[in-house]
Scaffold this active site. Structure first.
Site, PDB file in Angstrom:
ATOM      1  N   LEU D 278      97.407  16.688  74.596  1.00 11.06           N
ATOM      2  CA  LEU D 278      97.784  15.284  74.707  1.00 11.06           C
ATOM      3  C   LEU D 278      96.605  14.373  74.375  1.00 11.06           C
ATOM      4  O   LEU D 278      96.765  13.304  73.805  1.00 11.06           O
ATOM      5  CB  LEU D 278      98.257  14.975  76.137  1.00 11.06           C
ATOM      6  N   GLY D 279      95.389  14.814  74.752  1.00 11.22           N
ATOM      7  CA  GLY D 279      94.232  13.930  74.681  1.00 11.22           C
ATOM      8  C   GLY D 279      93.880  13.494  73.279  1.00 11.22           C
ATOM      9  O   GLY D 279      93.589  12.317  73.033  1.00 11.22           O
ATOM     10  N   SER D 304      80.521   9.594  77.537  1.00 12.92           N
ATOM     11  CA  SER D 304      81.072  10.835  78.082  1.00 12.92           C
ATOM     12  C   SER D 304      80.038  11.603  78.887  1.00 12.92           C
ATOM     13  O   SER D 304      78.846  11.610  78.545  1.00 12.92           O
ATOM     14  CB  SER D 304      81.523  11.749  76.928  1.00 12.92           C
ATOM     15  N   HIS D 385      85.839  16.394  71.864  1.00 15.51           N
ATOM     16  CA  HIS D 385      85.612  15.253  70.965  1.00 15.51           C
ATOM     17  C   HIS D 385      85.162  15.707  69.580  1.00 15.51           C
ATOM     18  O   HIS D 385      85.644  15.199  68.570  1.00 15.51           O
ATOM     19  CB  HIS D 385      84.588  14.284  71.575  1.00 15.51           C
TER      20      HIS D 385
END
Lengths: 464, 464, 464, 464
Positions: D278-279, D304, D385
């Site tokens: 989902l991210g 982050s 990421h």
């Protein structure tokens, strides 16, 4: 059974249950009378109204609707007589004020002169759907007014309240489209006053394509009922005839080529709100809204009828034909104008070119120079747009071949230009001097025509 | 940047862009003055206001907020002086009317006396968020009024318009719950005036359980801002103390065992709407709404404070202690009442029983017999509910151990019963005779106590 | 096309902007080919699809729509061949499982057999409006399937996913009315499969009156696009002909006299969802919804066509006329049935009575005894309702004089009764034994007729 | 628990009323057992489930929740054993396929291997609130899985269905603000996994100011229950520590000076959706959404944590201290790193400067060179990421003085840059080569450090 909305359902239930509480039976069409309704109005203003206000208001409005025209007249006469300010008290307070004109005594006088029916109308408004019914009630009143000037003061109370309730802050601008409720769109068809729609497929063509938009003012209390709406076409350039807009099945424009927003129809929906200004506020907000949504738009114009032109022109020509005429217009113009009446230009394109100049010149004159007794443009649509601060940009002939267009506007349509940077200045000049703003092209045209007749009395349906 | 709603965003854009159109620069806090604002108000009522109304209104309201208290006073004085009706004209029209008191001349007089500031306020209302700002403006005015009675007429114009804008028909009843917008719930916490909430977890306990409900009136123009709200507990029976309602972590009731709806808090939110009646209309609509949603409900009661009782009782006892007393109350009662003041009943349960009878009797007397100069109950909460047509059903002592409860109500709380079949009749009797409806139990209690003192002057925060 | 919400607009913007990111140019109708589309599908399943999934999916679906029929066929063949499970791997995993049939090896086998095109379809679904386009894609596939059985496996993947996406939990039951979006109502007209509507005024009569309701299933991803809808009339009693429902301008019923809810039309809207069961779930939920909203309802019935009856009856009579017949039906019945074909009962009421018994008896037999190869009712509508657990309550003739009604149902209509307390039991018996539930009246009628023909092959448009 | 809409209320009513229809009594906590629930599951897949599906599904899910952990285990074992594919049939079909590997036989094999529990889960989903309960059910299953690997196949069926139900097309991106439902905001507080919120006032600071935004994915079936959400700060430039974002009562930024959008927290909410990606989809859509709403934004970065860095660094230093170390790092670095562990840099600012270079270098190395067994970054947040195609832009130390920040990330925070024009390319390189994208600054830093340890096993709470 399903009601229009949960809350109105609730209000209806309360109102109807109320009958037993307020001790009256359901009305019977046969024996309902204005005096019953007036009696309930007295109750509503008494302490009974504090406790059973919704039920009483509902009952009064329901019964009012069952009255025939004669009883409605009696009802309004009841409002005029029974719910006026108390003359004896007013006279006493007026004398006190004249003796001692303090602000406080002025306030007392002001309050003493307010007719109780104004509070009555406010109380009536608490019933379900009451605002719409009160608007209808005033519509009935407007029908009676010409023959019953004694009801004028009653009408003024409606106007005072409506002006407060429908002031700009309480109006909701909505953009309508093909996803809007069918009930709402059906009303557009019914209320369209400029270029009538024959049915759903014509409506669909005016609202479903990407380059066609409709905006309206709504009121939180009136649900899907529009107050006024305006139809917009997004185009490449300023149009010169209505067919280029209403043509069926035209392919929608490429959004990138859109340059001009054209307002081609604006219709008031509620006769009972006559005199409450909505159109000017609407048109300016829609211009702002379009600027936000379509930054590529460069120009905002109307394509408007000239509903007083047909009659004015016909009277002008008749007069020319009369005995005392002759000198005021050049002979060639007279001849051409006389010809206009007999020529079949609607169906015969070859007749158009020779007539075009003289008709356009007459129109330029009519719109910029013919004024009413208050020094406003005689033509009602011109009065509206030029009064708003718009500029008369261009005259188009022939632009509307429909029967109605030929009859009222002699086939003429004009473009009024809304330039937000000029509107305020134009409006101020208009208010102070009566002078209207026209383009240099129209101004030149008007100079070629110099003749005036007493304008006839004409009402425009759409912008009263 | 995100705005409160698309349309208000739009209005803000228009309003701010308007500055350049109306030719004024952004205000600077340092040099803003009431005379600037008054000058803009004159513009707004002139033809400038027709064209640039939204921008001007926005500017006026923004600048008003930057005024300090002294300048605000000058602004209101400007409204009082510059925007009053024209005395010379009023005097002339008044004389005409006195000479010839026709309905038409009465109408003319009425219109001549209306101060232009009323129309000014209507025009101001078109700016984004204007209605809320106008309510705040009147709130400022109310603060000034006690020392500046010359502003009374200005206040009356606000009241006239607010009574029209916030009449029952335009109010929206909403049921709030834990799914309501956080912004809205946060306001409930701020406005709660009867039993304060310490934070979100207390709020949650009043709104999230199935047997706790909150209803409020909202206005279409005010978004998430409540006008007034009422807190409801669904219970098995009429409660006799507030702890049984506010107790944290009580398990929610089985819906099937619910029998009584208890209104335990009602709070007005907008000081600027003082004098506009909302509470009576709200409570009756909520009763109707609950009847529909929970057909098993048999009884609708309040659990209300008696905010004038503490002071009244203390004064009564003081007087008894004074020299000229003695004969008016039975000696035993006097002694007991004197004892009440010194006894630690709040923390010592054993002290309660002996005092219960005399305090309840005093309260029964206070609520049913102590009246103000207009023959209304002296206690403000009693005046509200009994004036609505409710019945004083039961007196509970001790019922509220909170500091505020002990200070103002002497720990007393009472139940007013709303029986829809009786309300109208009770209300009419109340209006005509001042007589209030009490249960036989309360009536008997009151008879055991027969003594009156001049009631002190007390304001209740929650129900003004 | 389904609604475009703000968010779908956003998705469109992303998708279109994506073209430059994914490095492809806008498609040109002239040179678009299935191999391009298949190549993009490979990209979508690769790492490219992780990063540019929305843009790629949008592109594939847009290009697919530009393919002609031949290229679409090639596209589906590409799905069948290039996106099938890898046979070599499956064979290896299958052998492993056969050697060692553990749960884990079974799981591995299951996963190895899943064709990659299933994941492809899931990825495609992320594009704006993709769900609707995937349904259309399968509709194209269904057209090709009869001539291209090699595409059957592709179809099964669509069915597997659609059964998961359109399972009961994700369907939204909506009640439509005259306030519903015009776009949505327009679709009802288009999709109505049982009793066609000629235009907006006929639609209005089916949805605006208080005693006419329409319910539909919608899906959160499909906006205003209905999946299936059902039309309901609230009546005093079970109707025996369609005219009593469709009669224009009938006054709406007094809510108090309503006793029977009649389902007179149910239409599937999306051909691409064929095989996904929606009707049974809809009809049961609507019964529940009506029970809640109208507690006074006592009975829930259909008024249904019998679309296989016309053809069955004609074949039966032909056979009787043929050589090998004669003995199986009583002579009188044979004569009457032969007469039926020649008699003008549609226009001549006097012909009806003599034929009524024999036709009703033939219908009773047809509906309760004529079965298909799986021992289900041969008639498709009967199979649907009786399979749901409804009871065949009554046979009505003549009940539908429309051309379509006469052609397919021989003018016959029947009432199926939905009794929630019986449905489950009836359904179980039906599933286990094939036995259908009929009323005693129908049962008696059927016994008077004892003859069967091989039923012809008939598809019903509305309930596939 | 997710929102209960009117329709879910309706479903509840149906489901509960269903008990009498399906002939079972309300469950009693004392005697409920997994075998009862499994028996009902069999019913649901039988013809009983066609007729009473909602009621049966509701019953199963309600009863499941009453099971204790041991019985839940038995329930899952029942799903594993009783609702697996039929081995005998699979073996037969597998042999057929191996003999004749046609596409059709492959399809048959695929279908034969699908366990019936997958259809069971689809049927369960029709109950009110079922989707949320099924997610919870899988969350229970995930807890059991480590000790019960035999349940792995059951888990895979949940994953298969959830991947289909929660694919991008069915997710709804919503922007949350202070007007969002309190219930929804309360869930944000509960689910925040990166920088915890202490209560409503901290939440308010993250959502009410104009320069703070929260976006989340929601699902039409889950009401106010978020799936995942991301917190955004609009800033003038890329931040180098978390305090600059979380500082209470900071004045909101002037919208005109906004240049950088900072994603400073992303939290998965539903443990039962672990493994459903989902991210990545969320972060890219939010970038698009912000670009549309704030065209002035130039840069999209994260701030982050580096949750594996603390443990990695400590292990590295320990090793250096061990016997077999020495040569692999320059002596000065070793000394400095050893010092790091003992120095009180958190509270003593003077200690920071000397350590800054070596820690930043160690971090640059850790993030760009330390890989797991699949050649992905060892650090879980970096893997997320950098795997999305973002670039590691800057390393900030010290950036987080919170206990958690010091423990897991050694006070380090980094900025990942999302440049939409680079994402796809970076992602492809990453997938194919494992190479990650870093700024030249980070690259230079990393070169000053050349040493690797075996990374320990670390789970990140927020991005699993």
């Amino acid at each position: 059974m399903p009601a229009s909305s949960p809350f109105s359902e609730f209000l209806s239930a309360v109102a109807q249950r109320g009958r037993s509480i307020i001790g009256i039976r359901a009305p019977d069409e046969l024996d309902i009378s204005s005096s019953d309704v007036i009696a309930l109005c007295h109750n509503l203003l008494s302490s009974k109204g504090d406790a059973s206000g919704i039920a009483l208001s509902f009952e009064i409005l329901e019964r009012y609707q069952l009255l025939d025209e004669g009883e409605k007249l009696k009802f309004f006469e009841g409002l005029a007589d029974d719910f006026a300010a108390d003359g004896a008290i007013v006279q006493q307070v007026a004398r006190t004020y004249l003796d001692d004109p303090t602000p406080n005594n002025l306030g007392e006088l002001s309050r003493a002169t307010v007719p109780p029916r104004r509070n009555l109308i406010i109380r009536l408004n608490q019933a379900p759907n009451a605002t719409f019914q009160l608007i209808s009630m005033r519509s009935d009143l407007l029908d009676l007014l010409p023959d019953h000037p004694e009801l004028k003061e009653v009408d003024r109370d409606f106007v005072t309240l409506f002006a407060s309730w429908f002031n700009g802050g309480f109006l909701q601008l909505r953009s309508l489209d093909w996803k809007s409720p069918a009930e709402m769109l059906e009303k557009l068809m019914r209320y369209e006053a400029v270029h009538g729609m024959a049915g759903w497929s014509e409506l669909r063509e005016r609202i479903a394509p990407q380059d066609r938009l409709i905006f309206g003012f709504f009121h939180p209390r009136l649900g899907n009922e529009p107050l006024i709406f305006i139809e917009v076409a997004l185009m490449k350039q300023m149009p010169s005839d209505i067919a280029s807009i209403l043509e069926p099945d035209a392919p929608p424009l490429d959004p990138a080529s859109v340059r001009t927003a054209v307002f081609y129809s604006i219709s008031n929906c509620q006769k009972g709100l006559r005199g409450i200004p909505l159109g000017s506020f609407l048109i300016k907000q829609v211009v702002e809204e379009l600027k936000r949504g379509f930054p590529e738009l460069k120009e905002f114009v109307t394509l408007s009828p000239v509903p007083g032109f047909g009659q004015w022109l016909r009277q002008l020509i008749e007069k020319q034909n009369g005995e005392d005429s002759g000198s005021e217009l050049p002979n060639t113009d007279i001849e051409q104008l006389q010809q206009v009446m007999s020529v079949e230009w609607v169906s015969d394109e070859t007749q158009i070119q020779p007539l075009k100049r003289v008709i356009s010149a007459a129109a330029a004159h009519y719109l910029s120079a013919e004024k009413d007794s208050k020094n406003r443009p005689f033509d009602p649509v011109a009065k509206f747009h030029l009064g708003n601060g718009a500029k008369l940009e261009r005259i188009n002939w022939p632009a509307d071949h429909s029967q109605n267009g030929v009859d009222t506007s002699f086939g003429l349509m004009v473009n009024y230009l809304y330039d937000l940077n000029e509107i305020e200045k134009n409006h101020e000049v208009f208010v102070k001097t009566g002078e209207v703003k026209v383009s240099s092209e129209v101004s030149s045209l008007a100079k070629t025509f110099d003749r005036s007749v007493n304008p006839p009395n004409i009402r425009d349906r759409s912008l009263v």
